[in-house]
Design a protein around this motif. Structure first.
Motif, PDB file in Angstrom:
ATOM      1  N   ASN A 187       0.825  -1.206   0.000  1.00 48.56           N
ATOM      2  CA  ASN A 187       0.000   0.000   0.000  1.00 48.56           C
ATOM      3  C   ASN A 187       0.860   1.256   0.000  1.00 48.56           C
ATOM      4  OD1 ASN A 187      -2.441  -1.371   0.061  1.00 48.56           O
ATOM      5  ND2 ASN A 187      -2.568  -1.367   2.296  1.00 48.56           N
ATOM      6  N   SER A 193     -10.346  -5.675  -6.269  1.00 47.74           N
ATOM      7  CA  SER A 193     -10.828  -4.303  -6.133  1.00 47.74           C
ATOM      8  C   SER A 193      -9.915  -3.331  -6.880  1.00 47.74           C
ATOM      9  CB  SER A 193     -10.900  -3.903  -4.656  1.00 47.74           C
ATOM     10  OG  SER A 193     -11.310  -2.551  -4.534  1.00 47.74           O
ATOM     11  N   ALA A 231      -7.204  -0.520  -5.044  1.00 48.23           N
ATOM     12  CA  ALA A 231      -8.097   0.619  -4.883  1.00 48.23           C
ATOM     13  C   ALA A 231      -7.301   1.922  -4.775  1.00 48.23           C
ATOM     14  CB  ALA A 231      -8.965   0.433  -3.643  1.00 48.23           C
ATOM     15  N   SER A 258     -15.903  -8.372  -8.285  1.00 47.46           N
ATOM     16  CA  SER A 258     -14.939  -7.416  -8.841  1.00 47.46           C
ATOM     17  C   SER A 258     -15.497  -6.009  -8.660  1.00 47.46           C
ATOM     18  CB  SER A 258     -14.688  -7.694 -10.325  1.00 47.46           C
ATOM     19  OG  SER A 258     -15.874  -7.543 -11.069  1.00 47.46           O
ATOM     20  N   CYS A 298     -11.369  -0.022  -7.187  1.00 54.91           N
ATOM     21  CA  CYS A 298     -12.219   1.148  -6.953  1.00 54.91           C
ATOM     22  C   CYS A 298     -11.378   2.431  -6.976  1.00 54.91           C
ATOM     23  CB  CYS A 298     -12.920   1.036  -5.602  1.00 54.91           C
ATOM     24  SG  CYS A 298     -14.108  -0.312  -5.502  1.00 54.91           S
ATOM     25  N   GLU A 304      -3.036  -0.634  -2.567  1.00 55.80           N
ATOM     26  CA  GLU A 304      -3.933   0.510  -2.489  1.00 55.80           C
ATOM     27  C   GLU A 304      -3.165   1.823  -2.373  1.00 55.80           C
ATOM     28  OE1 GLU A 304      -6.661  -0.199   0.686  1.00 55.80           O
ATOM     29  OE2 GLU A 304      -7.575  -1.944  -0.282  1.00 55.80           O
ATOM     30  N   PHE A 349      -2.047  -6.176  -1.319  1.00 56.40           N
ATOM     31  CA  PHE A 349      -2.603  -4.833  -1.286  1.00 56.40           C
ATOM     32  C   PHE A 349      -1.642  -3.859  -1.955  1.00 56.40           C
ATOM     33  CE2 PHE A 349      -4.453  -7.068   2.320  1.00 56.40           C
ATOM     34  CZ  PHE A 349      -5.801  -6.786   2.176  1.00 56.40           C
ATOM     35  N   THR A 354      -9.352   3.517  -9.062  1.00 58.81           N
ATOM     36  CA  THR A 354      -8.024   3.392  -9.659  1.00 58.81           C
ATOM     37  C   THR A 354      -7.948   4.217 -10.945  1.00 58.81           C
ATOM     38  OG1 THR A 354      -7.841   1.172  -8.760  1.00 58.81           O
ATOM     39  CG2 THR A 354      -6.317   1.750 -10.517  1.00 58.81           C
ATOM     40  N   SER A 413      -6.219  -6.047  -3.884  1.00 56.52           N
ATOM     41  CA  SER A 413      -6.810  -4.720  -4.001  1.00 56.52           C
ATOM     42  C   SER A 413      -5.805  -3.719  -4.543  1.00 56.52           C
ATOM     43  CB  SER A 413      -7.327  -4.237  -2.642  1.00 56.52           C
ATOM     44  OG  SER A 413      -7.864  -2.934  -2.749  1.00 56.52           O
ATOM     45  N   ASP A 431     -11.993 -11.809  -4.129  1.00 57.04           N
ATOM     46  CA  ASP A 431     -12.412 -10.542  -4.725  1.00 57.04           C
ATOM     47  C   ASP A 431     -11.227  -9.806  -5.351  1.00 57.04           C
ATOM     48  OD1 ASP A 431     -14.883 -11.143  -3.716  1.00 57.04           O
ATOM     49  OD2 ASP A 431     -14.778  -9.742  -2.038  1.00 57.04           O
TER      50      ASP A 431
END
Length: 420
Positions: free
Chosen positions: A104, A167, A147, A188, A169, A125, A123, A171, A145, A165
């Motif tokens: 992250n 993700s 995101a 997704s 979101c 993110e 991650f 991006t 993720s 999942d």
């Protein structure tokens, strides 16, 4: 009161322990496949306990056999020594193999190569990728993720596999993005993502919910041969450049297009052909799913594109179809035209009927609604005998136009109430 909230500083990739572990033998340059391979083998063996029988079968023709086997005690000591050398004087702890991969808020100032890596729950993110990022064929064992991440270069996620999942979101994809052949077993999330370059989702397979709401596609987007097995949202999605291509795709009956923004009418015939094929395919898919309102919407957009493709003269019937009933989507519009035809049709009869407006209105209505068999009820035979030859011809034109408008009213009612 001023807002003092600031964006958290990004950590240089060289200060992130997982990045050091992923580039254990050094940071590869473009084309240095040998170094990429050495780094990948070390990473995959470190996380070999995550491989399932299905994973091994899926990648047996791509990865080296040794990548599926865990390090023994001696090899693991060597890896720890290599990590210490990679970290240098910085006090960076080597991650344990049972920890989530935490990248992250990381700043990647070079190309990164995570192709065919086993990435567990990973991650990325709010991270920034200043150059191309390669995740082709990677296995996100428990999901991942990205995101609010920012890809300044191309983003390559071809044939990646998310066992849970995925993700993306918020991006931002500043250049081209590739998700061809990607499989996402569960949900997704791409809501509010921005695609400045072309986006390729050909062959993507999403097992459960797919969220593309509020996404902005500035360039072309492909969903060719994609399969959506759960509810899918394109609500308030924006397609600026061209309509999405769904040829060979299979959408779920829970697909939603509410308030989606579609591209402007094509500028030339070549562009119109492409747009027509895209809308035609979406219309057929909505018909298969029995989503009649969406089917009508895409049919109307297909007709608008055919106007450009066919040219002014050849496209006249389509143009009138749109003007008279909005391509079958409205019954209110042809009713308005019908009433206007009756009212304006009174004017030619004025002199003959001594400007008796109610009488002229009855004659005009009788002509317009003649196909319903109401002529005798609305006007007497003596009045019809007073009409000159040209008024009789005008009456015939009214009858034909009235028949067309009545048909379009019936079509609009059928379409509105989804009657077959």
């Amino acid at each position: 009161m001023t807002n003092t909230e600031t964006t958290p500083a990004l950590t240089p990739a060289e200060d992130n322990p997982w990045y050091l572990l992923a580039t254990l033998y050094g940071v590869p340059e473009k084309g240095d496949f040998e170094l990429q391979k050495r780094n990948r083998i070390a990473w995959n063996r470190y996380y070999a306990h995550l491989w399932t029988a299905e994973d091994r079968e899926r990648l047996k023709d791509v990865l080296e056999e040794m990548e599926f086997s865990k390090f023994n005690h001696i090899d693991l000591l060597k890896i720890k020594n290599l990590f210490s050398k990679r970290a240098g004087l910085r006090r960076i702890r080597m991650p344990a193999s049972d920890e989530f991969v935490d990248l992250n808020s990381t700043f990647f100032d070079k190309k990164i190569y995570f192709e065919f890596y086993s990435l567990k729950i990973s991650f990325f993110e709010k991270s920034k990728f200043i150059d191309d990022a390669f995740f082709k064929g990677s296995l996100f064992n428990m999901g991942g993720s990205f995101a609010s991440a920012n890809f300044s270069g191309n983003a390559d996620f071809r044939n990646t596999f998310f066992e849970e999942d995925a993700s993306f979101c918020g991006t931002i994809f500043s250049k081209n993005s590739y998700f061809n052949g990607t499989s996402i077993i569960k949900n997704s999330f791409f809501s509010s993502a921005e695609f400045a370059g072309s986006a390729d989702f050909s062959g993507v397979n999403i097992g459960e919910y797919a969220d593309f709401s509020h996404v902005k596609f500035a360039d072309s987007v492909l969903f060719t041969n994609a399969e959506f097995k759960g509810n899918t949202s394109f609500e308030q999605c924006t397609f600026n450049h061209s309509p999405p291509m769904f040829h060979g795709a299979k959408l779920h009956e829970g697909t939603m297009w509410n308030q989606a923004t579609w591209p402007q009418r094509p500028k030339n015939q070549n562009e119109a052909k492409t747009f027509t094929h895209a809308y035609e395919r979406l219309k057929l898919e909505m018909d298969r799913l029995k989503k009649h309102e969406d089917e009508l919407m895409f049919f109307a957009k297909e007709m608008e594109c055919r106007l450009v493709k066919d040219g002014w003269i050849k496209g006249l019937p389509i143009r009138f179809y749109g003007i008279l009933c909005n391509y079958g989507q409205s019954y209110e519009v042809p009713i308005s035209w019908l009433l206007l035809l009756i009212v304006l049709g009174t004017l030619p009869f004025g002199p003959t009927l001594a400007w008796d407006f109610p009488h002229a209105l009855g004659v005009s209505a009788a002509n317009t609604l003649a196909s319903l068999g109401l002529r005798k009820e609305l006007v007497d035979a003596a009045t019809l005998k007073q009409l000159s030859g040209w008024l009789a011809a005008f009456s015939g034109v009214q009858t034909v136009l009235g028949l067309i408008l009545l048909f379009l009213i019936g079509l609009g009612l059928r379409n509105r109430f989804r009657m077959k």
